[in-house]
Design a protein around this motif. Structure first.
Motif, PDB file in Angstrom:
ATOM      1  N   ASP A 151       0.984  -0.951  -0.388  1.00  0.00           N
ATOM      2  CA  ASP A 151       0.101   0.200   0.183  1.00  0.00           C
ATOM      3  C   ASP A 151       0.968   0.448   0.269  1.00  0.00           C
ATOM      4  O   ASP A 151       0.627   2.320   0.215  1.00  0.00           O
ATOM      5  CB  ASP A 151      -1.542   0.290   1.189  1.00  0.00           C
ATOM      6  N   ASP A 182      -9.834 -11.321   4.849  1.00  0.00           N
ATOM      7  CA  ASP A 182     -10.487 -11.291   4.150  1.00  0.00           C
ATOM      8  C   ASP A 182     -11.024  -9.986   3.940  1.00  0.00           C
ATOM      9  O   ASP A 182     -11.553  -9.495   2.514  1.00  0.00           O
ATOM     10  CB  ASP A 182     -12.127 -10.970   5.485  1.00  0.00           C
ATOM     11  N   ARG A 183     -10.237  -8.912   4.363  1.00  0.00           N
ATOM     12  CA  ARG A 183     -10.920  -7.151   3.597  1.00  0.00           C
ATOM     13  C   ARG A 183      -9.580  -6.981   2.727  1.00  0.00           C
ATOM     14  O   ARG A 183     -10.605  -6.860   1.144  1.00  0.00           O
ATOM     15  CB  ARG A 183     -10.414  -6.722   4.440  1.00  0.00           C
ATOM     16  N   ALA A 184      -9.284  -7.771   2.376  1.00  0.00           N
ATOM     17  CA  ALA A 184      -7.988  -7.568   0.821  1.00  0.00           C
ATOM     18  C   ALA A 184      -8.751  -8.810   0.502  1.00  0.00           C
ATOM     19  O   ALA A 184      -8.134  -8.709  -1.141  1.00  0.00           O
ATOM     20  CB  ALA A 184      -6.760  -7.707   1.374  1.00  0.00           C
ATOM     21  N   GLN A 185      -9.542  -9.980   0.470  1.00  0.00           N
ATOM     22  CA  GLN A 185      -9.660 -10.801  -0.513  1.00  0.00           C
ATOM     23  C   GLN A 185      -8.291 -11.304  -1.257  1.00  0.00           C
ATOM     24  O   GLN A 185      -8.711 -11.449  -2.410  1.00  0.00           O
ATOM     25  CB  GLN A 185     -11.266 -10.199  -1.344  1.00  0.00           C
ATOM     26  N   TYR A 247      -3.735 -11.635  -8.074  1.00  0.00           N
ATOM     27  CA  TYR A 247      -4.430 -10.856  -7.414  1.00  0.00           C
ATOM     28  C   TYR A 247      -4.036  -9.060  -8.044  1.00  0.00           C
ATOM     29  O   TYR A 247      -3.022  -9.025  -8.432  1.00  0.00           O
ATOM     30  CB  TYR A 247      -4.158 -10.446  -5.774  1.00  0.00           C
ATOM     31  N   ASN A 249      -4.205  -5.209  -7.754  1.00  0.00           N
ATOM     32  CA  ASN A 249      -3.695  -4.456  -6.109  1.00  0.00           C
ATOM     33  C   ASN A 249      -4.293  -3.130  -6.987  1.00  0.00           C
ATOM     34  O   ASN A 249      -4.477  -2.322  -8.230  1.00  0.00           O
ATOM     35  CB  ASN A 249      -2.331  -4.047  -5.916  1.00  0.00           C
ATOM     36  N   ASN A 250      -6.060  -2.981  -6.310  1.00  0.00           N
ATOM     37  CA  ASN A 250      -6.682  -2.249  -6.265  1.00  0.00           C
ATOM     38  C   ASN A 250      -5.891  -0.754  -6.553  1.00  0.00           C
ATOM     39  O   ASN A 250      -6.657   0.185  -6.568  1.00  0.00           O
ATOM     40  CB  ASN A 250      -8.365  -2.565  -6.016  1.00  0.00           C
ATOM     41  N   ASP A 252      -6.881   0.589  -3.179  1.00  0.00           N
ATOM     42  CA  ASP A 252      -7.153   0.943  -2.214  1.00  0.00           C
ATOM     43  C   ASP A 252      -7.555  -0.314  -0.317  1.00  0.00           C
ATOM     44  O   ASP A 252      -8.440  -0.078   0.422  1.00  0.00           O
ATOM     45  CB  ASP A 252      -8.606   1.421  -2.199  1.00  0.00           C
ATOM     46  N   THR A 254      -7.706  -3.463  -1.405  1.00  0.00           N
ATOM     47  CA  THR A 254      -8.032  -4.360  -1.634  1.00  0.00           C
ATOM     48  C   THR A 254      -7.572  -5.112  -3.001  1.00  0.00           C
ATOM     49  O   THR A 254      -7.075  -4.677  -3.559  1.00  0.00           O
ATOM     50  CB  THR A 254     -10.103  -4.230  -2.053  1.00  0.00           C
ATOM     51  N   THR A 256      -7.943  -7.692  -6.557  1.00  0.00           N
ATOM     52  CA  THR A 256      -9.541  -8.671  -7.471  1.00  0.00           C
ATOM     53  C   THR A 256      -8.474  -9.546  -8.262  1.00  0.00           C
ATOM     54  O   THR A 256      -7.915  -9.744  -8.566  1.00  0.00           O
ATOM     55  CB  THR A 256     -10.220  -7.617  -8.693  1.00  0.00           C
TER      56      THR A 256
END
Length: 662
Positions: A151, A182-185, A247, A249-250, A252, A254, A256
């Protein structure tokens, strides 16, 4: 113990030439002072008896790996043990993180199975802060670790892989971590994850994450295999492979899952090691994935969010007979001085480890035999591996750790051992290796069930150190005794438009007519993560005193600068494209850090600050205010000396000329 000596870690002021369609000038800001550990210093006139020394006990590292070995002989019991170098608290010293395994249905531990986070307290010792930091426990069977500042907040975070979950621990910047999986998925649920690598595949300034998933696995699926009537572990082919996970990195906090969209979800196989590097020099980070009895992958980044596997065309997928080897660990680096990345891959015994040398793009040449790597590794099962210039002669050497998986192998093979020695292979500059066993140290004469391997300079002396994990044993921390005796230059990069860790950066250093190229890679080795600073050794016959370097940042910015002194770490901040040209700035730094073992003595107090004296410190100016920060171990003290910009020029001295602030 010899008296401490001190070395500087510079973020020096230099005039730089930067290009991104136009020319910019940048002054590199900041200046930090670090003390190297006197306990490990050797006089150049008295060469040490061994290249690496086992300092595990001296460093007070007592953590123990637990595999959950059981009568059921689950393959996962043989595979774990990741390790990382990281500076989690930002004090300039590399700390350690070790990943434990876990219990199995019939493999229980008599003591709590915990990870370990060891804080480097700066005097050759480490303290266990795992519980305080909140990273000691996992709800799954642990495998490996990938470290990066995902981040861009200035503190490295931890992604811990395992089965049937993985976890992301966010560094809070206060010595603690928070599980944000969990929040970061990024749970990667239901998969047996091995290695992972942070890299910015779309170059948006945020690090993305690739996870190598090994095989379909369940503790309910007990496979039975025997060798000479004795229960043993089944071969890997009894476990169907899995695809990679990618994955995005969005930005924020999280992520995808873009595995399907990127094309990696179709690449099914038993993946273990991974390294990210720009293979074809097109500015887009690519991936090399080592796979076990599955063809290796060379994933070229197309720049549109997708990857294409070029391993077959590049001739790195199979051996010369068209057989997929049992690839475990992998690293990338330029070992023959042509400026292109080459690859080393560790494999099973009788297959020998692989060395792929870049030739005409996209073709690689298998130089395993010609380099002598095949001869040195035929009887070994390899795991962690990393290119390191251990003697700082400008050539990348190769460090490998080995260890078999079957306890009964010695009953059928006289030349293959269950516990195997690590290898230190010296590069002659042309990609031909020499086994340094006789000079490397006692560790290289002993057998281990080694797995993860990480490299880093834990005492800031310019010599690259290493640590490797042992299955069901304590890790081995190796101190480099020779690297600091040769000239070197260190780079610590901080991205601004690029990701803050500068993963993906390419550094080119000019030394006379010779150019040395290094990359800040993502991943590498096996289950492990490394010191992201880059140390480049200066060839012994060179008389240069000023080094010219070129940095190609992940954003595409090209920066040229000069470093006027050797045996220093330079902290270099990426110029922003909108920054105006800046002149050289020779003001003194706003912060300096000193580490020194021993007690302190208060001289005076002023406005709530303590002015402290270190052992051997002769004088401190009244303009220098220092706040004492006691560590849990009283044998070490950290000082943050906030000097007034125009103050403390000649005021700080160390006795006997060991150090003097210029």
């Amino acid at each position: 113990m010899s008296p401490p000596t001190y070395s500087l870690r510079y973020a020096t002021y230099s005039t730089c030439e930067c290009a991104r369609r136009h020319i910019l000038l940048l002054s590199v800001a900041g200046f930090v002072l670090f003390g190297s550990l006197g306990a490990y210093q050797h006089s150049p006139s008295q060469p040490p008896k061994e290249i690496f020394t086992d300092v595990t006990e001296q460093a007070r590292i007592s953590w123990h790996h637990f595999s959950g070995e059981s009568p059921d002989r689950f393959l996962i019991e043989t595979m774990g043990g990741g390790v990382a170098f990281l500076d989690f608290d930002g004090d300039g010293f590399q700390d350690l993180f070790l990943v434990n395994g876990g219990e199995t249905p019939r493999g229980k531990s008599s003591f709590p199975v915990r990870n370990a986070l060891y804080r480097n307290i700066g005097n050759g010792e480490f303290e266990d802060v795992s519980a305080k930091a909140g990273v000691d426990r996992l709800e799954f069977y642990g495998m490996g670790v990938a470290v990066a500042d995902f981040d861009n907040d200035g503190f490295p975070d931890l992604y811990v892989t395992g089965f049937p979950l993985s976890a992301l621990f966010h560094n809070n910047g206060d010595g603690t971590f928070t599980d944000i999986t969990d929040r970061a998925q990024v749970r990667n649920a239901g998969r047996w994850a091995a290695s992972a690598a942070w890299f910015d595949f779309d170059r948006d300034g945020y690090l993305d994450l690739v996870v190598t998933n090994y095989a379909h696995f369940s503790f309910d699926d007990i496979k039975k295999c025997e060798l000479n009537g004795r229960r043993t572990y089944c071969e890997q082919k009894a476990y169907p492979g899995m695809p990679l996970t990618l994955y995005h990195n969005n930005g924020d906090g999280t992520f995808t899952d873009v595995s399907a969209k990127s094309g990696v979800a179709t690449l099914v196989g038993r993946a273990l090691g991974v390294v990210s590097i720009d293979v074809n020099d097109d500015d887009w980070p690519d991936l090399f994935v080592a796979r076990d009895a599955s063809p290796n992958l060379l994933l070229l980044n197309k720049g549109d969010g997708t990857f294409i596997d070029s391993a077959v065309n590049a001739e790195v997928a199979y051996d010369a007979h068209g057989v997929a080897k049992a690839g475990m660990g992998v690293d990338a680096g330029d070992i023959n001085g042509d400026g292109k990345p080459d690859f080393a891959v560790t494999n099973f015994n009788d297959e020998y480890h692989s060395l792929f040398i870049s030739s005409s793009s996209p073709l690689y040449t298998d130089q395993s035999v010609a380099s002598r790597l095949a001869a040195y590794t035929k009887s070994y099962v390899g795991w962690g591996t990393h290119f390191i210039d251990y003697d700082n002669d400008g050539n990348l050497d190769l460090l490998i750790v080995n260890g078999h998986i079957n306890q009964v192998v010695e009953t059928t093979r006289g030349d293959v051992k269950y516990e195997e020695p690590p290898l230190l292979l010296r590069n002659d500059g042309n990609g031909v290796f020499r086994n340094m066993r006789d000079q490397a140290g006692s560790v290289f004469h002993s057998g281990y069930r080694a797995r993860g391997l990480a490299v880093g300079d834990f005492d800031n002396d310019g010599g690259i150190d290493a640590i490797f994990t042992r299955l069901d044993g304590k890790p081995v921390l190796l101190h480099n005794n020779v690297g600091q005796n040769h000239s070197w230059i260190g780079f610590e990069l901080q991205g601004t438009e690029s990701n803050r860790d500068a993963i993906g950066a390419k550094i080119t250093v000019e030394i006379g007519e010779r150019k040395l190229v290094r990359w800040i890679t993502g991943g590498a080795s096996y289950l492990s993560s490394h010191d992201k600073r880059v140390v480049i050794g200066i060839p012994g016959n060179s008389t240069v005193t000023t080094i010219n370097a070129e940095i190609r940042w992940p954003s595409g910015t090209l920066q040229r600068l000069s470093m006027p002194r050797l045996k220093r770490y330079y902290k270099i901040v990426e110029p922003r494209s909108n920054e105006a040209p800046a002149r050289e700035d020779h003001r003194r730094p706003a912060r300096r850090e000193i580490r020194q073992p021993g007690k302190t003595e208060t001289l005076k107090k002023r406005k709530g600050w303590n002015v402290q004296r270190l052992p051997g410190l002769r004088s401190v100016s009244t303009g220098t205010l220092a706040r004492e920060q006691h560590l849990p171990d009283a044998s070490s003290v950290v000082f943050r000396v906030r000097a007034l910009l125009a103050d403390t020029a000649e005021d700080v001295h160390f006795r006997r000329g060991l150090f003097r602030v210029p």
